[in-house]
Design a protein around this motif. Sequence first.
Motif, short mmCIF file in Angstrom:
data_model
loop_
_atom_site.label_atom_id
_atom_site.label_comp_id
_atom_site.label_asym_id
_atom_site.label_seq_id
_atom_site.Cartn_x
_atom_site.Cartn_y
_atom_site.Cartn_z
N VAL A 156 40.84 41.09 17.88
CA VAL A 156 40.95 42.46 18.48
C VAL A 156 42.51 42.84 18.49
O VAL A 156 43.34 42.45 19.28
N PRO A 157 42.91 43.44 17.39
CA PRO A 157 44.37 43.70 17.16
C PRO A 157 45.15 44.60 18.08
O PRO A 157 46.10 44.79 18.09
N MET A 158 44.24 45.71 18.63
CA MET A 158 44.85 46.52 19.74
C MET A 158 44.02 46.94 20.72
O MET A 158 42.66 46.85 20.27
N MET A 159 44.47 47.16 21.96
CA MET A 159 43.42 47.49 23.09
C MET A 159 44.02 48.66 23.76
O MET A 159 45.36 48.69 23.92
N LEU A 160 43.36 49.77 24.19
CA LEU A 160 43.87 50.73 25.02
C LEU A 160 43.42 50.69 26.32
O LEU A 160 42.30 50.33 26.59
N SER A 185 32.62 49.92 30.43
CA SER A 185 32.71 50.28 31.68
C SER A 185 33.59 49.89 32.58
O SER A 185 34.63 49.44 32.08
N ALA A 186 33.85 50.50 33.75
CA ALA A 186 35.04 50.36 34.86
C ALA A 186 34.29 50.44 36.13
O ALA A 186 33.26 50.53 36.57
N ASP A 187 35.45 49.94 37.02
CA ASP A 187 35.14 50.00 38.47
C ASP A 187 33.77 49.30 38.92
O ASP A 187 33.88 48.17 38.64
N GLN A 188 33.15 49.69 39.64
CA GLN A 188 31.97 48.81 40.46
C GLN A 188 31.02 48.44 39.27
O GLN A 188 30.48 47.34 39.59
N LYS A 189 30.63 49.29 38.40
CA LYS A 189 29.79 48.88 37.51
C LYS A 189 30.38 47.49 36.62
O LYS A 189 29.56 46.71 36.44
N TRP A 190 31.45 47.81 36.26
CA TRP A 190 31.94 46.73 35.45
C TRP A 190 31.95 45.34 36.50
O TRP A 190 31.64 44.36 35.91
N HIS A 191 32.62 45.46 37.63
CA HIS A 191 32.50 44.43 38.57
C HIS A 191 31.40 43.61 38.65
O HIS A 191 31.09 42.48 38.66
N LYS A 192 30.21 44.36 38.92
CA LYS A 192 28.81 43.98 39.01
C LYS A 192 28.29 43.16 37.82
O LYS A 192 27.57 42.22 37.76
N ARG A 193 28.65 43.89 36.58
CA ARG A 193 28.12 43.07 35.44
C ARG A 193 28.97 41.91 35.10
O ARG A 193 28.31 40.94 34.51
N ARG A 194 30.01 42.05 35.21
CA ARG A 194 30.92 40.80 35.08
C ARG A 194 30.66 39.52 35.89
O ARG A 194 30.37 38.56 35.32
N LYS A 195 30.20 40.04 37.17
CA LYS A 195 29.76 38.71 38.06
C LYS A 195 28.58 38.31 37.71
O LYS A 195 28.19 37.08 37.74
N LEU A 196 27.41 39.23 37.21
CA LEU A 196 26.13 39.07 36.63
C LEU A 196 26.04 37.87 35.50
O LEU A 196 25.49 37.16 35.42
N ILE A 197 26.91 38.11 34.44
CA ILE A 197 27.17 37.72 33.32
C ILE A 197 27.95 36.33 33.12
O ILE A 197 27.59 35.52 32.44
N THR A 228 45.37 50.29 35.67
CA THR A 228 45.42 50.25 34.43
C THR A 228 44.10 49.39 33.78
O THR A 228 44.43 48.80 32.57
N SER A 229 43.21 49.09 34.58
CA SER A 229 42.09 48.26 34.26
C SER A 229 40.92 49.15 33.50
O SER A 229 40.14 48.61 32.64
N HIS A 230 41.23 50.56 33.41
CA HIS A 230 40.17 51.18 32.69
C HIS A 230 40.37 51.32 31.27
O HIS A 230 41.73 51.40 30.81
N LYS A 231 39.42 51.46 30.21
CA LYS A 231 39.66 51.32 28.97
C LYS A 231 40.06 52.63 28.36
O LYS A 231 39.95 53.67 29.33
N GLY A 232 40.80 52.72 27.53
CA GLY A 232 41.54 53.95 27.02
C GLY A 232 40.63 54.98 26.66
O GLY A 232 39.35 54.90 26.50
N TYR A 233 40.76 56.34 26.49
CA TYR A 233 40.11 57.51 26.11
C TYR A 233 39.36 57.25 24.91
O TYR A 233 38.09 57.70 24.73
#
Length: 502
Positions: free
Chosen positions: A376-380, A117-129, A96-101
């Motif tokens: 941020v009052p709600m997240m999907l 973003s999600a999956d590998q792209k998100w992991h790599k960007r998060r690690k970079l930043i 359930t780590s993917h952002k909603g539709y």
Amino acid sequence: MIVYIVFSMFFLFLFVSIVWWINAWRYSRGLKDVKGPKPFPIIGNVTELDTTTLFWQINEWHKEYGYLAKAFIGFDFVVSLADPEYLEFVCTNPLTSHKGYYYRYLHNWLNLGLLTSADQKWHKRRKLITPAYHFKILEQFVPVFDKTGNILMDKLRENVGKLSFNVQDLISLCTLDIINETAMGISVNAQLNANTDYVNAIKVLTHIVTERGIKIYKHFDLLYFFTKDYRIEKKCLKIVHNYSLSVIESRRKELQKNSESNSFNPNAIDEFGRRKRIAFLDLLLQSTIDGQPLTDEDIREEVDTFMFEGHDTTASGISFWLHLISKHPEIQEKLILEQQNIFGDDPFRPTTLSDLQNMNYMEMTIKETLRLYPSVPMMLRDCIQDIKFRDMTFKKGTQLLIFPFYLHRRPDIFPDPEKFIPERFQAENINKRHAFSYLAFSAGSRNCIGQKFAMLEMKCILGKILRNFEIHPSYPAHEVKIQADIIIASKNGYRIQLKHRK
């Protein structure tokens, strides 16, 4: 011919309705104990929702149906969660780590940056930043907070003596200056130039994205193309993207002028013997992923994301804090005592990291502000496959709504939830609550990467305001009217009254 068209439309409606009911049954069968408002075929519950009442309507659903409530937005099945144990499961589960539709409506603006973003792209960007927001780096941002705050004080002094003025734009320009100089490494002097085109474009875009989420016909790109919002969005996107590109180009030129900066060195020392500040943008311009440098589009999508999240969310928190503190003089007195204990006889000296770390009561008031008005009052989140938790089965495609706006107002978690009580965030009170009962900065792997940055920034700016001014309610009395957007805001501004502090 007319009869043929009428019958065709009728059977089309009947067919789509049957498909909708089958879809509704498929989603709901594993959630028999989850209740919600009765939906209409095809359109679901959208007739009950608009951007003025959205948060309060979902609140009412939770009060009536429980801490899990289901609804349909057209064909999309949404389960709103305001139960800490379910929220812990969702926030810590990779499925359930993917952002909603509905985050796809942000793609024209933010593309697939860290937020979307999600999956590998998100992991790599998060690690970079992540290194750009290390605490040692944040310490070097404090002088920027302080310097930019001094400009804000000058702007606020121009409004002293007025019975009522709207502080909204002044705060937004201040936080815009801060995110530019800290994260982007450039000075744009937004407060001095008072160019609010970018600030206003962000406000409009957040509202348009929210509207698209709850207006069925705007879900379809072809239909949306013919709406007024589409034309407004295109105009605002041009302003925002051009601004981001100018920021990137300015920083690129700065780095080219400084030969030492052309080779990224996190341990570089400036002429005063201090470690040089590392701008978030520097990391993007000089880093590689899988051996390849980031493209201009890669850089722009992250800059757009951080400019939006790092400027608008903080401006919202500061503005709501001023609104609340103006109405609670007894709390303001406690805050002033804390400032006096920290700054002593020199209230106007530059703020240090140690000063900010000692602002414990200030931090409580900020957290209490974000409890009532989470930026941020709600997240999907999107279920990417069937998921079981306890006796519930969330089918693939279910949209899970993380809803801090109601969670933070549950009377069993926060007694007298509408009251402003900073002491809720004393350590002994925090320890009594579930760790996922407070989600002002989200939680889990996709928590807010800039939460420490935001807290230090707000402490510095708000402490400076307190040491300079008494904050009073506006006259005539002003009550904020919540606008349901991606970032919570007051659609009628934040009106206060200031007096010089003696």
